[in-house]
Design a protein around this motif. Structure first.
Motif: not given
Length: 101
Positions: A1-10, A19-29
């Motif tokens: 899942m992604g978007g503005s509501g996703v946290g910064n990590g643990y 391990q759990r937070f990955v770059d979506p590969g769409d260039g969005s940062g």
């Protein structure tokens, strides 16, 4: 899942964050979180739930690993632990009577 509501990590757990937070590969940062839930977009763009991708469930707010629960249920009552199979001598689950001196 992604978007503005996703946290910064643990917090304090950079290896788990990586391990759990990955770059979506769409260039969005942005980053996507691997939740363990599976879904595949259908022809209408909807994401029907396809189940868990791991052995984890949530029950009354507690996250449970089914493998650990299954292992605990298979362990005989009174057993204090398990061995790694490196020793052929069984270890008692509780101390026996004192040895005569």
């Amino acid at each position: 899942m992604g978007g503005s509501g996703v946290g910064n990590g643990y917090r304090g757990r950079p290896e788990l964050t990586e391990q759990r937070f990955v770059d979506p590969g769409d260039g969005s940062g942005g980053r996507h979180c691997r939740s363990g839930d599976g879904a595949v977009a259908d022809e209408n763009g909807l994401l029907p739930y396809a189940g868990r991708q791991d052995g984890r469930i949530e029950l009354r707010g507690l996250r449970l690993e089914l493998g650990g629960t299954e292992s605990a249920l298979r362990t005989p009552a009174g057993t204090r632990g398990t061995t790694n199979g490196s020793s052929s001598t069984p270890k008692p689950s509780s101390p026996g009577p004192p040895s005569p001196s």
